[in-house]
Design a protein around this motif. Structure first.
Motif, PDB file in Angstrom:
ATOM      1  N   THR A 114       0.656  -1.207  -0.117  1.00 24.93           N
ATOM      2  CA  THR A 114       0.055  -0.074  -0.077  1.00 24.93           C
ATOM      3  C   THR A 114       0.865   1.196   0.085  1.00 24.93           C
ATOM      4  N   ARG A 115       1.963   1.190   0.824  1.00 19.07           N
ATOM      5  CA  ARG A 115       2.630   2.471   1.120  1.00 19.07           C
ATOM      6  C   ARG A 115       3.414   2.862  -0.450  1.00 19.07           C
ATOM      7  N   HIS A 116       3.629   1.760  -1.193  1.00 23.79           N
ATOM      8  CA  HIS A 116       4.120   1.986  -2.738  1.00 23.79           C
ATOM      9  C   HIS A 116       3.178   2.907  -3.710  1.00 23.79           C
ATOM     10  N   ALA A 117       2.055   2.689  -3.293  1.00 24.74           N
ATOM     11  CA  ALA A 117       0.683   3.156  -3.957  1.00 24.74           C
ATOM     12  C   ALA A 117       0.857   4.661  -3.697  1.00 24.74           C
ATOM     13  N   ARG A 119       3.244   6.491  -2.946  1.00 34.39           N
ATOM     14  CA  ARG A 119       4.683   7.258  -3.456  1.00 34.39           C
ATOM     15  C   ARG A 119       4.911   6.608  -4.772  1.00 34.39           C
ATOM     16  N   LEU A 120       3.877   6.460  -5.635  1.00 40.23           N
ATOM     17  CA  LEU A 120       4.074   5.612  -6.919  1.00 40.23           C
ATOM     18  C   LEU A 120       4.813   6.560  -7.977  1.00 40.23           C
ATOM     19  N   ALA A 121       4.397   7.870  -7.956  1.00 46.52           N
ATOM     20  CA  ALA A 121       5.170   8.778  -9.099  1.00 46.52           C
ATOM     21  C   ALA A 121       6.463   8.929  -8.641  1.00 46.52           C
ATOM     22  N   ALA A 122       6.882   8.647  -7.401  1.00 42.63           N
ATOM     23  CA  ALA A 122       8.458   9.009  -7.067  1.00 42.63           C
ATOM     24  C   ALA A 122       9.271   7.756  -7.400  1.00 42.63           C
ATOM     25  N   LEU A 123       8.369   6.616  -7.371  1.00 39.50           N
ATOM     26  CA  LEU A 123       9.254   5.309  -7.473  1.00 39.50           C
ATOM     27  C   LEU A 123       9.387   5.166  -9.281  1.00 39.50           C
ATOM     28  N   ILE A 124       8.339   5.644  -9.781  1.00 38.42           N
ATOM     29  CA  ILE A 124       8.285   5.445 -11.341  1.00 38.42           C
ATOM     30  C   ILE A 124       9.524   6.468 -11.776  1.00 38.42           C
ATOM     31  N   ASP A 125       9.661   7.489 -11.345  1.00 35.48           N
ATOM     32  CA  ASP A 125      10.686   8.417 -11.525  1.00 35.48           C
ATOM     33  C   ASP A 125      12.323   7.864 -11.283  1.00 35.48           C
ATOM     34  N   LEU A 126      12.303   6.868 -10.486  1.00 34.77           N
ATOM     35  CA  LEU A 126      13.513   6.147 -10.427  1.00 34.77           C
ATOM     36  C   LEU A 126      14.056   5.332 -11.452  1.00 34.77           C
ATOM     37  N   LEU A 127      13.149   5.009 -12.259  1.00 34.66           N
ATOM     38  CA  LEU A 127      13.414   4.036 -13.463  1.00 34.66           C
ATOM     39  C   LEU A 127      14.156   4.809 -14.423  1.00 34.66           C
ATOM     40  N   PRO A 128      15.249   4.277 -15.255  1.00 33.99           N
ATOM     41  CA  PRO A 128      16.006   4.872 -15.993  1.00 33.99           C
ATOM     42  C   PRO A 128      15.756   5.378 -17.306  1.00 33.99           C
ATOM     43  N   GLU A 129      14.452   4.651 -17.797  1.00 27.76           N
ATOM     44  CA  GLU A 129      14.348   4.661 -19.194  1.00 27.76           C
ATOM     45  C   GLU A 129      12.684   5.486 -19.398  1.00 27.76           C
ATOM     46  N   HIS A 130      13.010   6.612 -20.154  1.00 27.34           N
ATOM     47  CA  HIS A 130      11.818   7.404 -20.375  1.00 27.34           C
ATOM     48  C   HIS A 130      10.623   6.763 -21.025  1.00 27.34           C
ATOM     49  N   GLU A 131      10.917   5.847 -22.066  1.00 25.44           N
ATOM     50  CA  GLU A 131       9.962   4.842 -22.505  1.00 25.44           C
ATOM     51  C   GLU A 131       8.992   4.086 -21.370  1.00 25.44           C
ATOM     52  N   SER A 135       5.314   4.501 -20.513  1.00 23.08           N
ATOM     53  CA  SER A 135       4.177   3.296 -20.444  1.00 23.08           C
ATOM     54  C   SER A 135       3.521   2.975 -19.265  1.00 23.08           C
ATOM     55  N   ILE A 136       4.227   3.072 -18.155  1.00 21.50           N
ATOM     56  CA  ILE A 136       3.849   2.878 -16.820  1.00 21.50           C
ATOM     57  C   ILE A 136       2.599   3.750 -16.604  1.00 21.50           C
ATOM     58  N   LEU A 137       2.996   5.148 -16.783  1.00 21.60           N
ATOM     59  CA  LEU A 137       1.951   6.158 -16.400  1.00 21.60           C
ATOM     60  C   LEU A 137       0.546   5.802 -17.560  1.00 21.60           C
ATOM     61  N   LEU A 138       1.036   5.558 -18.443  1.00 21.17           N
ATOM     62  CA  LEU A 138      -0.204   5.412 -19.602  1.00 21.17           C
ATOM     63  C   LEU A 138      -1.137   4.088 -19.406  1.00 21.17           C
ATOM     64  N   ALA A 139      -0.265   3.201 -18.537  1.00 22.14           N
ATOM     65  CA  ALA A 139      -1.094   1.617 -18.280  1.00 22.14           C
ATOM     66  C   ALA A 139      -2.227   1.879 -17.512  1.00 22.14           C
ATOM     67  N   SER A 140      -3.545   1.015 -17.513  1.00 21.10           N
ATOM     68  CA  SER A 140      -4.635   0.917 -16.980  1.00 21.10           C
ATOM     69  C   SER A 140      -4.266   0.863 -15.433  1.00 21.10           C
ATOM     70  N   ASP A 141      -3.450   0.169 -14.995  1.00 26.42           N
ATOM     71  CA  ASP A 141      -3.153  -0.164 -13.825  1.00 26.42           C
ATOM     72  C   ASP A 141      -1.532   0.174 -13.610  1.00 26.42           C
ATOM     73  N   SER A 142      -1.304   1.486 -13.255  1.00 21.92           N
ATOM     74  CA  SER A 142       0.378   1.823 -13.235  1.00 21.92           C
ATOM     75  C   SER A 142       0.938   1.184 -12.100  1.00 21.92           C
ATOM     76  N   GLN A 143       0.585   0.665 -11.087  1.00 22.51           N
ATOM     77  CA  GLN A 143       1.219   0.160 -10.199  1.00 22.51           C
ATOM     78  C   GLN A 143       1.653  -1.240 -10.421  1.00 22.51           C
ATOM     79  N   ALA A 144       0.649  -1.951 -11.008  1.00 24.47           N
ATOM     80  CA  ALA A 144       1.106  -3.383 -11.631  1.00 24.47           C
ATOM     81  C   ALA A 144       2.253  -3.135 -12.623  1.00 24.47           C
ATOM     82  N   ALA A 145       2.101  -2.328 -13.489  1.00 22.49           N
ATOM     83  CA  ALA A 145       3.074  -2.229 -14.517  1.00 22.49           C
ATOM     84  C   ALA A 145       4.336  -1.761 -13.850  1.00 22.49           C
ATOM     85  N   PHE A 146       4.262  -0.867 -12.803  1.00 20.33           N
ATOM     86  CA  PHE A 146       5.676  -0.313 -12.123  1.00 20.33           C
ATOM     87  C   PHE A 146       6.451  -1.806 -11.540  1.00 20.33           C
TER      88      PHE A 146
END
Length: 221
Positions: A114-117, A119-131, A135-146
């Protein structure tokens, strides 16, 4: 990122890396176990090595529990496990998965939190590839995609480490290395609570799991 089942294809890369192995040897055995509630990291590590000893015994190798390399010393190793066999472990929040194969394999298990949900935006920003981030931000379930992306990074890191090519960090890996763009292949199992990633340099890997898990091939798209 998308995921679909795939089979067949070229075996050339794997044959070049492991010419002494037969096609039937491209097999990974996985054992997933649940530990008692509140188990410590040390207990989970020991349970993982017990699972590895059982997997080794299935292949006729006697690898006593006390012979495995200690926790915190890198990938599990045992003097009685013959080359080219290699072991892999991952554990998270009371679950342990152990893998044994005659070639390098990367595995990573993650638990939805739950705690990842929050702060999900900050966790996604850690990933090195823009693409990947996009794709995670556009996914229907961004947490699952992360979690799919995170476990793939971890599994690629472990795979490269077993090859003797350890990246400087998990974030030094790139998902673009996955097929069809790159030379690594991946399989994913995901439920609302858990995500498991497996990586290998052979696309023809036969994965046997206990209990039975559905691990479809992940195709980068």
């Amino acid at each position: 990122m998308s995921c679909r089942c795939s089979d067949g294809g070229s075996r050339l890369a794997w044959r070049c890396r492991y010419p002494a192995l037969t096609e039937m040897a491209a097999r990974l055995d996985l054992h997933l176990a649940q530990a008692p509630a509140g188990s410590s990291g040390a207990y989970l590590s020991q349970l993982g090595r017990e699972l590895l000893s059982r997997l080794a015994a299935q292949h006729g190798f006697d690898c006593p529990l006390d012979g495995w390399s200690p926790r915190g010393s890198g990938p599990p190793k045992h003097p009685a496990l013959p080359s080219p066999w290699q072991a892999s472990l991952s554990h998270r929040d009371g679950r342990v998965i152990a893998g044994l194969a005659p070639l390098p394999i990367g595995i990573d298990l993650e638990h939805t939190r739950t705690r990842h949900a929050r702060r999900l935006a900050a966790l996604i920003d850690l990933l090195p590839e823009h693409e990947v981030r996009r794709s995670i931000l556009l996914a229907s379930d961004s947490q699952a995609a992360f979690y799919r992306a995170w476990t793939l990074h971890e599994a690629l890191y472990k795979l490269s480490s077993l090859q003797g090519e350890a990246p400087s960090s998990v974030f030094a890996t790139r998902l673009q290395r996955l097929a069809p763009r790159g030379d690594a292949h991946a399989w994913l199992w995901q439920t609302p609570n858990w995500t498991l990633a497996v990586t290998s340099f052979t696309e023809d890997l036969l994965i046997h799991t206990r209990p039975t898990l559905s691990l479809p091939k992940f195709i980068w798209a």
